[in-house]
Enzyme design. Structure first.
Site, short mmCIF file in Angstrom:
data_model
loop_
_atom_site.label_atom_id
_atom_site.label_comp_id
_atom_site.label_asym_id
_atom_site.label_seq_id
_atom_site.Cartn_x
_atom_site.Cartn_y
_atom_site.Cartn_z
N ASP A 68 0.88 -1.16 0.00
CA ASP A 68 0.00 0.00 0.00
C ASP A 68 0.92 1.21 0.00
OD1 ASP A 68 -1.55 2.20 0.63
OD2 ASP A 68 -2.65 1.23 2.25
N VAL A 69 0.95 1.94 -1.11
CA VAL A 69 1.94 3.01 -1.27
C VAL A 69 1.66 4.21 -0.39
CG1 VAL A 69 2.70 2.35 -3.58
CG2 VAL A 69 0.69 3.86 -3.31
N ASN A 95 3.86 4.95 -10.31
CA ASN A 95 2.75 4.94 -11.25
C ASN A 95 1.39 4.92 -10.56
OD1 ASN A 95 1.28 4.19 -13.90
ND2 ASN A 95 0.87 2.43 -12.58
N TYR A 162 -7.98 15.84 -8.54
CA TYR A 162 -7.03 15.11 -9.38
C TYR A 162 -6.04 16.08 -10.03
CZ TYR A 162 -5.25 12.08 -13.09
OH TYR A 162 -4.43 11.37 -13.93
N LYS A 166 -1.90 16.14 -9.43
CA LYS A 166 -0.92 15.90 -10.48
C LYS A 166 0.01 17.11 -10.66
CE LYS A 166 -1.95 11.70 -11.41
NZ LYS A 166 -0.98 10.61 -11.10
#
Length: 258
Positions: A68-69, A95, A162, A166
């Site tokens: 789990d990043v 990613n 989002y 980013k």
């Protein structure tokens, strides 16, 4: 060295997060085809193992690791697992990411934080853990997936969270590149446009009007395919890009030129 040899990744070890499917899977395959051993790091261990097995059948050395990043302890275990098995980490490809189409005024605090945790905090946490290894090695390449949405505000969908996440990945990329260049570590980001993957396929299949607008605004008049990021992924992972750091490589079919 011949030019083509600079793109080879023979003997290298690459971690790709969110690599069980979609863009991550295509990137892991590309790095492996260039000669790297690949670590398929994903929260879905069963799917990650299927991907690793699939690559192994193609003659590619791959292992699956559950992570789990957003969890620092699991990230540390992943790094320890890779070091115990291979003794080094040459390439990190961040990613993993998620998206939600929700109007800003309707977005819950929990959903906002979920997007920030998966899309931004995870990139920092994994880069920090792997970066410590690369600092000791005096060498490494970190590649982050951001998005053209970190540069422009997409339409007609509502995705303020989002887009913001980013944009943060792009600035984090530049900041780490500046800090870690002295250690021989390069940090770059790929900013894709609309890509047709397992995760985005429902949008292309169910949101006809919205998808038409996306394609109308893309000069190449089509979405990208995951495999179309393979070349830039290998380039940034390899010595072919030895003077590239802090770069934002936009692969969007021309969307942002309009």
């Amino acid at each position: 060295m011949h030019v083509i040899d600079a793109f080879r990744l023979n003997g290298q070890v690459s971690i790709v997060t969110g690599a069980a499917m979609g863009l991550g899977k295509a990137i892991a395959r590309a790095l492996a085809q260039a000669g790297s051993t690949v670590v398929i790091a994903d929260v879905q261990l069963d799917v990650a193992q299927q991907t690793a097995d699939e690559l192994e059948k193609e003659g590619i050395k791959a292992i699956a690791v559950e992570v789990d990043v957003t969890n620092p302890e699991q990230i540390d275990r992943m790094v320890e697992t890779v070091l115990n098995k291979f003794g080094k980490i040459d390439v990190l490809f961040n990613n993993a990411g998620i998206s939600m189409h929700v109007k800003a005024e309707d977005m819950s605090n929990d959903d906002w934080m979920k997007i920030m945790n998966v899309n931004v905090n995870s990139v920092f946490l994994v880069s920090k853990a792997v970066g410590k290894v690369m600092i000791r090695q005096h060498k490494g390449s970190i590649i982050n997936i951001s998005s053209m949405s970190g540069i422009i505000a997409n339409t007609p969908q509502h995705q303020a969270a989002y887009n913001t996440s980013k944009a943060a990945v792009i600035m984090l990329t530049k900041s780490l590149a500046a800090e870690w260049a002295q250690h021989g570590i390069r940090v770059n980001t790929i900013a894709p446009g609309y890509m047709k993957t397992e995760l985005t396929r429902p949008y292309f299949e169910e949101n006809g009007g919205m998808v038409k607008q996306w394609i109308d605004l893309t000069p190449m008049k089509r979405p990208g395919q995951p495999e179309e990021l393979a070349g830039i992924a290998v380039y940034l992972a390899s010595e072919a890009s030895s003077f590239a750091t802090g770069g934002v490589f936009i692969i969007d079919g021309g969307y942002t030129v309009l």
